[in-house]
Design an enzyme around this catalytic site. Structure first.
Site, PDB file in Angstrom:
ATOM      1  N   ILE A 107       0.910  -1.288  -0.122  1.00 34.67           N
ATOM      2  CA  ILE A 107      -0.259   0.410  -0.113  1.00 34.67           C
ATOM      3  C   ILE A 107       0.841   1.443  -0.110  1.00 34.67           C
ATOM      4  O   ILE A 107       2.265   1.079   0.459  1.00 34.67           O
ATOM      5  CB  ILE A 107      -1.118   0.263   1.374  1.00 34.67           C
ATOM      6  CG1 ILE A 107      -2.321   0.956   1.022  1.00 34.67           C
ATOM      7  CG2 ILE A 107      -0.558  -0.037   2.449  1.00 34.67           C
ATOM      8  CD1 ILE A 107      -3.023   0.934   2.044  1.00 34.67           C
ATOM      9  N   CYS A 108       0.646   1.939  -0.857  1.00 33.91           N
ATOM     10  CA  CYS A 108       1.053   3.381  -0.709  1.00 33.91           C
ATOM     11  C   CYS A 108       2.530   3.994  -1.041  1.00 33.91           C
ATOM     12  O   CYS A 108       1.994   3.718  -2.674  1.00 33.91           O
ATOM     13  CB  CYS A 108       1.501   4.028   1.129  1.00 33.91           C
ATOM     14  SG  CYS A 108       1.363   5.401   0.816  1.00 33.91           S
ATOM     15  N   ALA A 109       3.429   3.857  -0.840  1.00 32.72           N
ATOM     16  CA  ALA A 109       4.825   4.044  -1.542  1.00 32.72           C
ATOM     17  C   ALA A 109       4.749   3.132  -2.112  1.00 32.72           C
ATOM     18  O   ALA A 109       5.442   2.219  -2.125  1.00 32.72           O
ATOM     19  CB  ALA A 109       5.642   5.137  -0.293  1.00 32.72           C
ATOM     20  N   PHE A 129       0.330   5.139  -3.837  1.00 40.54           N
ATOM     21  CA  PHE A 129       0.073   6.515  -3.677  1.00 40.54           C
ATOM     22  C   PHE A 129       0.412   7.579  -4.874  1.00 40.54           C
ATOM     23  O   PHE A 129       1.090   7.467  -5.235  1.00 40.54           O
ATOM     24  CB  PHE A 129       0.866   7.190  -2.645  1.00 40.54           C
ATOM     25  CG  PHE A 129       0.709   8.590  -1.825  1.00 40.54           C
ATOM     26  CD1 PHE A 129       0.251   8.665  -0.871  1.00 40.54           C
ATOM     27  CD2 PHE A 129       1.319   9.754  -2.092  1.00 40.54           C
ATOM     28  CE1 PHE A 129      -0.334   9.935  -0.259  1.00 40.54           C
ATOM     29  CE2 PHE A 129       1.098  11.345  -2.015  1.00 40.54           C
ATOM     30  CZ  PHE A 129       0.529  10.859  -0.728  1.00 40.54           C
TER      31      PHE A 129
END
Length: 189
Positions: A107-109, A129
């Site tokens: 998830i995200c970066a 992200f």
């Protein structure tokens, strides 16, 4: 047989992206083990400065050469994602899991910072992200909140951590189980 998931924790992890899957997966009856990628069992989050004592150190788990887990969870946050990417043990585990067709959930970066340099997003649909997708040259970016492509499940940020966790539960136990947790916690998806 009970499903087993390993959550990798690095200093600077995004609080919600680590704690949400730990909580939701355990509610679903999945065995969750937290593993620090550093020399210490204590890992500190990015925003809240929350200290989590991991169940084990990743380097020690890899020495055991037991069966690999059914899934691995990679929270994002910076510098947490960069710390995961710099971990030799993390890379070795991810390559081993990919070869075995096990779930890799980032998830995200982390999709862009951890998975892409290992070639795990090559030709795959993914999300991350906003803006981090520019670091991925060989994947197929989607602006969806959560994306599943084969054994890779990616998501965008802390605000999508609940949906992402339900996607992991659904992949491991079936959509009925994912829906049960969604209803239990009143998650709108």
């Amino acid at each position: 047989m009970q499903k087993k998931v390993l959550v990798l924790l690095a200093d600077g992890f995004e609080d919600v992206e680590a704690v949400t899957p730990i909580d939701y997966l355990r509610r679903a009856g999945i065995e969750v083990t937290t593993a620090s990628i550093s020399g210490s069992l204590t890992v500190t989050s990015r925003w809240g400065g929350i200290k989590i004592t991991a169940d084990a150190k990743l380097a020690e788990l890899l020495k055991l050469e037991t069966n690999i887990p059914d899934a691995v969870i990679l929270p994002g946050g910076m510098p947490g994602a960069s710390n995961l990417a710099a971990s030799k043990e993390t890379g070795l585990l991810l390559i081993k899991m990919a070869a075995a067709g096990k779930l890799i959930c980032a998830i995200c970066a982390s999709p862009a910072i951890v998975l892409a340099p290992l070639g795990l997003l090559s030709g795959r649909k993914f999300t991350c992200f906003p803006g981090m997708e520019e670091k991925v040259t060989d994947g197929v970016w989607s602006d969806s909140r959560t994306v599943t492509d084969g054994n890779i499940i990616t998501s965008r940020a802390a605000g999508t951590a609940g949906e992402w966790s339900i996607a992991v539960i659904s992949a491991l136990l079936g959509e009925t189980e994912g829906k049960k947790i969604t209803e239990t916690i009143l998650l709108i998806s």
